[in-house]
Design a protein around this motif. Sequence first.
Motif, mmCIF file in Angstrom:
data_model
loop_
_atom_site.group_PDB
_atom_site.id
_atom_site.type_symbol
_atom_site.label_atom_id
_atom_site.label_comp_id
_atom_site.label_asym_id
_atom_site.label_seq_id
_atom_site.Cartn_x
_atom_site.Cartn_y
_atom_site.Cartn_z
ATOM 1 N N SER A 10 90.855 8.665 12.551
ATOM 2 C CA SER A 10 91.634 8.826 11.313
ATOM 3 C C SER A 10 90.781 9.476 10.234
ATOM 4 C CB SER A 10 92.146 7.468 10.821
ATOM 5 O OG SER A 10 92.966 6.882 11.792
ATOM 6 N N TYR A 11 89.530 8.996 10.127
ATOM 7 C CA TYR A 11 88.627 9.595 9.138
ATOM 8 C C TYR A 11 88.352 11.051 9.473
ATOM 9 C CZ TYR A 11 87.300 5.957 5.903
ATOM 10 O OH TYR A 11 87.306 5.055 4.879
ATOM 11 N N TRP A 12 88.138 11.338 10.758
ATOM 12 C CA TRP A 12 87.846 12.727 11.154
ATOM 13 C C TRP A 12 89.028 13.637 10.829
ATOM 14 C CZ3 TRP A 12 85.284 12.012 16.659
ATOM 15 C CH2 TRP A 12 83.954 11.643 16.469
ATOM 16 N N VAL A 13 90.218 13.186 11.190
ATOM 17 C CA VAL A 13 91.406 14.009 10.939
ATOM 18 C C VAL A 13 91.535 14.294 9.444
ATOM 19 C CG1 VAL A 13 93.938 13.968 10.945
ATOM 20 C CG2 VAL A 13 92.681 13.326 12.993
ATOM 21 N N ALA A 14 91.402 13.229 8.634
ATOM 22 C CA ALA A 14 91.547 13.414 7.186
ATOM 23 C C ALA A 14 90.442 14.333 6.658
ATOM 24 C CB ALA A 14 91.499 12.056 6.483
ATOM 25 N N ALA A 15 89.206 14.139 7.138
ATOM 26 C CA ALA A 15 88.087 14.945 6.635
ATOM 27 C C ALA A 15 88.251 16.411 7.033
ATOM 28 C CB ALA A 15 86.770 14.395 7.176
#
Lengths: 133, 323
Positions: free
Chosen positions: A35-40
């Motif tokens: 989730s963090y990777w996608v958002a970043a």
Amino acid sequence: MPKVTRYDAPRVIDSGSIWILVAAPTIWAVHFLLSYWVAAVYCAKSGSGWLGGLTDPRWIIVGLGGLSIAAIVWLGMIAVRRYGGVFVVLEEITDSSEQGRERFIGHVALLLCALSAVAIVFTVIPGLVFDRC
Amino acid sequence: MRRGTSILFGVLFLTALGGCDGRHNWMAGAGEEAAAIGDLFLILMVGAAVIWSLVVGAAVYAHRRRAHPGLEREARLFVIWGGVVFPVLLIGALLVWGLFLLKGITADEGDLTVRVDGERWWWRVTYETPTGDVVTANEIRLPQGRTALFRLTADDVIHAFWVPALGGKMDMVPGRETTLALTPKKLGNWGGLCAEFCGGAHALMRFDAVVMAPDAFETWLAREAETAQVAADDPGFQVFLDEGCGACHTIRGTQAAGPVGPDLTHLAGREKLGAGLYEMTPEHMARWITDTHAMKPDIDMPPYPHLSGPRLDTLVDFLMRLE
């Protein structure tokens, strides 16, 4: 030495193995990281165009959440079928036998599945509320 | 002895409560966003107090009563509902509420837009108006009852923009823009500060957030947009140029167009000097020029100790006329 076929090779998650205990929290952790990777990545690239604007990252995060919960449900089914796990709170699982220990592992795995599913839902909620970086 | 200790703690508590007042008081409710956060805090505090009392009360009750093995089923159900289901639902509800509150505060729309750039250790402020940008520094004036959208950036290191009485706070990160919406409700001069440690003079990186009636604000903004009225032969301006001040500072309407330090076009119209630190008086101005680092350590502006007498007075007089 007898040849090990695909059918009788030992399964990582099977009765007798304790890997099922770490599987659900691992899915939770991987979902959190993704989730963090996608958002970043979305936030970094949305300015330059190749990803931003094409797909709303909310739906990617919701999709990831759905896949993760589906995997956890599958793990829960394994805990029930192969370990004899039961989702009970009103009885203690204390049999001092091979079968009792297996039921205990299945029981703990089910509880961890429930915890991980709730945690994944809590991770998805901010993605639903916020629609931008 | 016990009584003495109680009195001491009582006095300390009351003294500490004194810190809850004033222009930096986040519970002053001077802005809609601060009031929303205040409501959230109050409900969390009261809720936590009630839950804590129930849990501790139950523990005390359990400790004093004799065990009832026949009630095990009820006890297990109590633990499941009170210890698992209730907290999950409550935390979920608080999460959703808090997220929507945060979403409102970080909105990307407002009645007016103010860009604030965090510098070490001051604030570059730009009002976006239909007729163009209006640049000022270290003082932010806002119209009462209108939502100001702040677009925040930083030039060097991470800062954080916070006007506790109005709402916030929000990080200012080099290379990206963050936003914060503030809707002031109460007139007054509220204190703003940098809330992220950013180096030597971090604690001295402040500003005034002045909430004005909408009409007064429009008048102020129109005046702030004007260029400075400086005569070419103004002796104070000549000292300003001779000492090289124009290399760093801008006075719009003159050849002084330095981009490094704060814009000085309407310097004397601000209430404070040195980024919200000192009252704007000639005495402070003179000391700021000659003994800069004693008033604010580590800043880029060099002191001018050689300036004194009539030459210093002329320069100070000129700067104090930049209203």
